[in-house]
Design a protein around this motif. Structure first.
Motif, PDB file in Angstrom:
ATOM      1  N   HIS A 168      -2.156   1.897  -9.936  1.00 42.40           N
ATOM      2  CA  HIS A 168      -3.518   2.277  -9.551  1.00 42.40           C
ATOM      3  C   HIS A 168      -4.449   1.112  -9.904  1.00 42.40           C
ATOM      4  CE1 HIS A 168      -2.637   6.610  -8.854  1.00 42.40           C
ATOM      5  NE2 HIS A 168      -1.677   6.376  -9.739  1.00 42.40           N
ATOM      6  N   SER A 169      -5.027   0.469  -8.885  1.00 44.75           N
ATOM      7  CA  SER A 169      -5.923  -0.666  -9.131  1.00 44.75           C
ATOM      8  C   SER A 169      -7.295  -0.172  -9.558  1.00 44.75           C
ATOM      9  CB  SER A 169      -6.053  -1.532  -7.877  1.00 44.75           C
ATOM     10  OG  SER A 169      -6.650  -0.802  -6.822  1.00 44.75           O
ATOM     11  N   ARG A 227      -7.443   1.744  -5.284  1.00 47.89           N
ATOM     12  CA  ARG A 227      -6.333   1.627  -4.341  1.00 47.89           C
ATOM     13  C   ARG A 227      -5.009   1.893  -5.055  1.00 47.89           C
ATOM     14  NH1 ARG A 227      -5.198  -3.619  -0.410  1.00 47.89           N
ATOM     15  NH2 ARG A 227      -3.696  -2.590   0.981  1.00 47.89           N
ATOM     16  N   VAL A 228      -4.139   2.676  -4.401  1.00 52.17           N
ATOM     17  CA  VAL A 228      -2.837   3.013  -4.976  1.00 52.17           C
ATOM     18  C   VAL A 228      -1.771   2.189  -4.263  1.00 52.17           C
ATOM     19  CG1 VAL A 228      -1.187   4.848  -5.477  1.00 52.17           C
ATOM     20  CG2 VAL A 228      -3.644   5.343  -5.460  1.00 52.17           C
ATOM     21  N   MET A 229      -0.962   1.459  -5.040  1.00 50.94           N
ATOM     22  CA  MET A 229       0.046   0.574  -4.458  1.00 50.94           C
ATOM     23  C   MET A 229       1.389   0.756  -5.153  1.00 50.94           C
ATOM     24  SD  MET A 229      -2.167  -2.950  -4.007  1.00 50.94           S
ATOM     25  CE  MET A 229      -2.816  -2.869  -5.677  1.00 50.94           C
ATOM     26  N   ASP A 253       0.834  -1.198   0.000  1.00 53.60           N
ATOM     27  CA  ASP A 253       0.000   0.000   0.000  1.00 53.60           C
ATOM     28  C   ASP A 253       0.874   1.256   0.000  1.00 53.60           C
ATOM     29  OD1 ASP A 253      -2.953   0.999   0.548  1.00 53.60           O
ATOM     30  OD2 ASP A 253      -1.636   2.175   1.848  1.00 53.60           O
ATOM     31  N   SER A 254       0.496   2.246  -0.806  1.00 52.59           N
ATOM     32  CA  SER A 254       1.321   3.448  -0.934  1.00 52.59           C
ATOM     33  C   SER A 254       1.263   4.337   0.306  1.00 52.59           C
ATOM     34  CB  SER A 254       0.889   4.253  -2.162  1.00 52.59           C
ATOM     35  OG  SER A 254      -0.465   4.676  -2.027  1.00 52.59           O
ATOM     36  N   ASP A 255       0.203   4.245   1.093  1.00 53.59           N
ATOM     37  CA  ASP A 255       0.092   5.077   2.301  1.00 53.59           C
ATOM     38  C   ASP A 255       0.686   4.393   3.528  1.00 53.59           C
ATOM     39  OD1 ASP A 255      -1.149   7.218   1.014  1.00 53.59           O
ATOM     40  OD2 ASP A 255      -3.120   6.302   1.220  1.00 53.59           O
ATOM     41  N   VAL A 287       0.894  -6.321   0.535  1.00 49.48           N
ATOM     42  CA  VAL A 287      -0.266  -6.923  -0.109  1.00 49.48           C
ATOM     43  C   VAL A 287       0.127  -8.254  -0.755  1.00 49.48           C
ATOM     44  CG1 VAL A 287      -1.989  -6.654  -1.930  1.00 49.48           C
ATOM     45  CG2 VAL A 287      -1.328  -4.679  -0.524  1.00 49.48           C
ATOM     46  N   ASN A 340     -10.104  -0.684  -8.204  1.00 54.50           N
ATOM     47  CA  ASN A 340     -10.953  -0.248  -7.090  1.00 54.50           C
ATOM     48  C   ASN A 340     -10.482   1.065  -6.477  1.00 54.50           C
ATOM     49  OD1 ASN A 340      -8.672  -0.975  -5.687  1.00 54.50           O
ATOM     50  ND2 ASN A 340      -9.612  -2.684  -4.588  1.00 54.50           N
TER      51      ASN A 340
END
Length: 323
Positions: free
Chosen positions: A297-298, A302-304, A222-224, A229, A300
């Motif tokens: 960028h997925s 979510r940024v990973m 996860d980027s934050d 994951v 949904n």
């Protein structure tokens, strides 16, 4: 009124037994004291008050008990009916969304739901009475089928993925949970299978299997929060992680010399959209590596981050020799 409310009311009624018995006894005490000062006092004078009190109290308690017993039985019946309805609704919801089969201890099919018929292409009378092994490639010799049988016979729930065969011979990939049902003596009497069709995700599993066995280390996080994951087999081996608890790690845990502050500075151009990827050369013990990181960028939202670590030890040593 739902089942929980009925249960609370049932408990309340039972507790009222004692309260009402005490109330009746108190009422009788007041009554016996009062009649001593009335013309009826001479009538009761010849009776033994303690005996009369006991009889009166027993009669009153019996009356209350019978009345409350009827109420409790009514509530118990209502509670059982409502609970049965809830179980039936849950079962209907499960059948509508999952492939359900019931088998006996020998693996013989005794019931399937409509979704099984639709998904596997069997009519109920075609599959009931036959071995569930017929839906597995190679039948009873299938490794997954044997694993499931051993698991059930040992009293354990089986969970996993498997390839199975439809009536027309085509393959279907399912995720399944198979639960053993035992009698009071602990003997297996039935097994309930709950499957979901995962065929449309099988190509994703193929990609995952490919990533798992690459010689490069792959980390997706996860980027934050930087929480992990995904990590392939090479990555978990090099990081010393337990893959079953991957969610407990962050990318900073991959190496004891990593710093979150330095990592944030390194990946800032990705977050700002200034670069598509960033790379850095690292030395770990006697080996060298190149870490390339991208932002993903997925669908949904979510940024990973995805980091790939490639072993460059051989190249670095060749360059050192050439100089």
């Amino acid at each position: 009124m739902d089942a929980n409310q009925n249960s609370l009311k049932l408990t309340f009624l039972r507790q009222n037994y004692v309260r009402q018995a005490v109330f009746v006894a108190s009422l009788f005490a007041v009554f016996t004291a009062a009649i001593q000062w009335t013309p009826f006092g001479r009538i009761f004078a010849e009776l033994h008050y303690s005996t009369l009190a006991i009889y009166f109290l027993m009669a009153a308690a019996l009356t209350v008990a019978l009345f409350r017993h009827d109420q409790i039985e009514h509530l118990k019946s209502d509670l059982a009916r409502r609970s049965g309805n809830e179980v039936e609704l849950s079962h209907d919801a499960l059948c509508a969304n999952s492939i359900i089969t019931h088998t006996d201890p020998n693996g013989t099919v005794i019931w399937v739901n409509d979704k099984f018929q639709k998904t596997f292409g069997y009519k109920r009378n075609e599959i009931v009475g036959s071995s569930i092994a017929r839906i597995y490639p190679q039948g009873p010799k299938n490794r997954t089928f044997q694993e499931i049988r051993n698991c059930l016979m040992n009293g354990h729930v089986w969970f996993g993925h498997s390839e199975e065969i439809r009536a027309d011979g085509s393959s279907i990939f399912v995720e399944g949970k198979i639960i053993p049902i035992h009698d009071e003596d602990g003997q297996l009497i039935r097994a309930v299978s709950i499957r979901t069709d995962q065929s449309r995700f099988e190509h994703v599993r193929g990609i995952k299997d490919l990533f798992d066995h690459l010689q490069d280390e792959i980390y997706i996080y996860d980027s934050d929060s930087l929480q992990m994951v995904y990590a392939n087999l090479k990555a978990t081996e090099c990081a010393g992680w337990n893959s079953a608890h991957l969610g407990n790690y962050t990318i900073i845990d991959a190496h004891d010399q990593m710093s979150e502050a330095a990592f944030r500075v390194h990946t800032a151009p990705l977050v700002a959209g200034q670069k598509d990827s960033v790379s850095i050369n690292v030395k770990r013990g006697d080996t060298f590596g190149e870490i390339s990181t991208r932002l993903h960028h997925s669908k949904n939202g979510r940024v990973m981050f995805m980091s790939i670590v490639r072993d460059t030890t051989a190249r670095v040593r060749e360059q050192a020799v050439s100089y």
